[in-house]
Scaffold this active site. Structure first.
Site, PDB file in Angstrom:
ATOM      1  N   PHE A 188       0.821  -1.034   0.034  1.00 25.93           N
ATOM      2  CA  PHE A 188       0.086   0.084   0.013  1.00 25.93           C
ATOM      3  C   PHE A 188       0.796   1.574   0.017  1.00 25.93           C
ATOM      4  O   PHE A 188       0.387   2.377  -0.349  1.00 25.93           O
ATOM      5  CB  PHE A 188      -0.831  -0.089   1.227  1.00 25.93           C
ATOM      6  CG  PHE A 188      -0.454   0.455   2.601  1.00 25.93           C
ATOM      7  CD1 PHE A 188      -0.439   1.745   3.040  1.00 25.93           C
ATOM      8  CD2 PHE A 188       0.327  -0.508   3.374  1.00 25.93           C
ATOM      9  CE1 PHE A 188       0.010   2.075   4.172  1.00 25.93           C
ATOM     10  CE2 PHE A 188       0.672  -0.103   4.346  1.00 25.93           C
ATOM     11  CZ  PHE A 188       0.766   1.127   4.756  1.00 25.93           C
ATOM     12  N   LYS A 189       2.025   1.051   0.476  1.00 26.29           N
ATOM     13  CA  LYS A 189       2.855   2.394   0.568  1.00 26.29           C
ATOM     14  C   LYS A 189       3.172   2.918  -0.870  1.00 26.29           C
ATOM     15  O   LYS A 189       3.419   4.173  -1.086  1.00 26.29           O
ATOM     16  CB  LYS A 189       4.420   1.952   0.706  1.00 26.29           C
ATOM     17  CG  LYS A 189       4.262   1.319   2.372  1.00 26.29           C
ATOM     18  CD  LYS A 189       3.807   2.498   3.545  1.00 26.29           C
ATOM     19  CE  LYS A 189       3.627   1.411   4.909  1.00 26.29           C
ATOM     20  NZ  LYS A 189       4.871   1.142   5.528  1.00 26.29           N
ATOM     21  N   ASP A 190       3.063   2.169  -1.953  1.00 27.84           N
ATOM     22  CA  ASP A 190       3.111   2.707  -3.341  1.00 27.84           C
ATOM     23  C   ASP A 190       2.019   3.705  -3.741  1.00 27.84           C
ATOM     24  O   ASP A 190       2.402   4.858  -4.372  1.00 27.84           O
ATOM     25  CB  ASP A 190       2.833   1.549  -4.350  1.00 27.84           C
ATOM     26  CG  ASP A 190       4.115   0.594  -4.187  1.00 27.84           C
ATOM     27  OD1 ASP A 190       5.209   1.179  -4.442  1.00 27.84           O
ATOM     28  OD2 ASP A 190       3.726  -0.601  -4.740  1.00 27.84           O
ATOM     29  N   THR A 239       7.814   0.612   3.299  1.00 22.99           N
ATOM     30  CA  THR A 239       8.190   1.943   2.942  1.00 22.99           C
ATOM     31  C   THR A 239       9.550   1.855   2.174  1.00 22.99           C
ATOM     32  O   THR A 239       9.624   2.839   1.260  1.00 22.99           O
ATOM     33  CB  THR A 239       8.488   2.865   4.078  1.00 22.99           C
ATOM     34  OG1 THR A 239       7.150   2.841   4.988  1.00 22.99           O
ATOM     35  CG2 THR A 239       8.987   4.120   3.881  1.00 22.99           C
TER      36      THR A 239
END
Length: 475
Positions: A116-118, A149
């Site tokens: 999800f960090k993308d 991250t």
């Protein structure tokens, strides 16, 4: 739109200033002076924007409320450059999947590094490149990662003009796939530093360097951790996108369950709720490192020592100092910066804890701000992974399993519950194999990644040594 520090520094800054700065000069975190309010008419407009024009244009609508020092045409172009089907795999960008009536998974892991960090980091890379080019400057990014991250930042920044990345990570604490994603990168502007310690040691180094104002200015140090407001702001967008997919009218409410260690992902939900998104509950799901769950249950925020930070099968949440928690406590305490500075400065540094259990504001954490919490263990993760695969044919990663387990404890009739996906299962293959007796599917571009040559520097947990390394690698 001006931004202030949670610890009361007198400066008020614009977005692009704090984009490149990270921590405030007094060690606080930046927040907007006020949260823009989204009324019913705006929600209806945004629902149509997402439906008809897509996620990139929804991102522009949300971000433009907070960013007034980038021309609108440029900001829209940056959003459209970032959020494409080619990069994120689907037209919806964050498609919602119903597992059973009232329970949904929001897919956030279809970007370049499968986490999800993308969602925020891809935008951050484009924002950095844009603003540095506009200023004719360079930036040296110092970050800390517990797994996702780091790779998201490095893939977003690799090859970007004017940007170098120095990413610290806890030696031996990430999955083999996560390590390979980062350490196999050979780009000249990417530097991996494996720290002999846990994630909190890495995070402490980043804060120590950021608080050395002379070094920070000399070497133009910025951050990509969620202490950077821009990253958290980008994450606010997918709460609105999830809401629009789960509902048909703006009178409906939803809840979100968010696997969280550093409080950044769920803090973005807090911001969305403060803006007026009709959120009923924000449920924080932790693993065995349950400092956040303990606070929401008891009012006590108690940091664990490195030796007491458990190594778990959802390692991206193996965190005992939740950096973004300061932002929420600032709001919880009525934006009393002096009190926040005392709690997160003096009290945490001398006592390793603070206690709000007797404070009337603590009761509003649930009543006024919608927060609830729960924890999940390794046995819970295995059971949830097996159950989700058996009943729905859906393979989930370990962190998402923590979220699903806790979400089920907080379901309410008539209120859709959206669980935010953390990563694709391949990033934690060993636990998936333990649960299901089979390895998760691997995207073709990552075949054999663990066998690639690695480029990484091992160091003790010492900010002085990290500063020396940065200085020696800056032209």
């Amino acid at each position: 739109m001006k931004y202030l520090s949670t610890r009361g520094h007198a400066d008020r800054k614009q977005f692009c200033e704090i984009l490149l700065e990270g921590l405030a000069p007094d060690g606080g975190l930046y927040l907007p002076e006020t949260y823009p309010q989204v009324d019913a008419a705006t929600l209806e407009k945004w629902r149509a924007v997402y439906r008809d024009s897509g996620y990139a244009d929804l991102a522009f609508e949300v971000l433009s409320l907070y960013i007034d020092d980038i021309p609108s045409a440029d900001l829209r172009a940056l959003c459209r450059k970032t959020y494409t089907e080619a990069v994120f795999g689907t037209p919806e960008i964050v498609p919602l999947r119903q597992l059973e009536p009232g329970l949904y998974l929001e897919a956030l892991s279809n970007g370049p590094t499968l986490a999800f960090k993308d969602m925020a980091m891809q935008l951050l890379g484009n924002l950095f490149e844009y603003e540095l080019a506009r200023r004719g400057e360079e930036l040296n990014i110092l970050g800390a990662t517990s797994g996702d991250t780091g790779s998201a930042a490095e893939y977003a920044m690799r090859g970007k003009k004017g940007v170098r990345v120095f990413m610290t990570s806890p030696q031996g604490r990430m999955s083999p796939f996560q390590q390979a994603q980062m350490f196999s990168l050979q780009d000249a502007n990417i530097h991996n530093i494996a720290i002999e310690g846990v994630f909190d040691d890495c995070q402490d180094i980043v804060k120590a360097v950021s608080n050395d104002l002379a070094f920070k200015r000399t070497y133009k140090i910025g951050t990509v951790n969620s202490i950077n407001w821009a990253r958290l702001l980008a994450q606010v967008v997918y709460y609105f996108a999830g809401y629009f997919q789960a509902t048909t009218a703006n009178g409906q409410r939803v809840s979100f369950t968010v696997p969280s260690g550093n409080f950044g992902n769920v803090c973005a939900g807090h911001v969305a709720r403060m803006m007026g998104l009709p959120v009923d509950k924000l449920v924080v799901a932790t693993n065995e490192n349950d400092v956040l769950d303990e606070f929401f249950r008891t009012g006590v925020y108690r940091v664990r020592a490195s030796a007491d930070t458990h190594e778990t099968s959802s390692p991206s949440m193996d965190i005992s100092k939740a950096s973004n928690f300061e932002r929420f406590v600032f709001d919880l305490l009525g934006r009393d910066a002096a009190r926040v500075a005392d709690l997160f400065g003096a009290q945490l540094s001398t006592q390793g804890r603070f206690d709000l259990s007797g404070d009337t504001t603590f009761q509003s954490a649930a009543q006024h701000y919608g927060f609830a919490s729960g924890k999940s263990t390794h046995a819970d993760r295995l059971q949830t992974i097996r159950d989700t695969f058996a009943r729905f044919g859906t393979m989930i990663d370990t962190h998402t399993a923590d979220g699903l387990k806790v979400a089920r404890q907080n379901l309410q009739a008539g209120v859709p519950m959206i669980v935010l996906e953390t990563a694709l299962p391949i990033k934690f293959a060993a636990t998936i194999e333990e649960a299901l007796g089979q390895l998760p599917p691997r995207p073709a571009r990552f075949e054999g990644i663990e066998a690639l040559p690695k480029r990484v520097q091992l160091m003790p947990a010492d900010a002085v040594l990290v500063k020396a390394y940065i200085a020696s690698h800056v032209d």
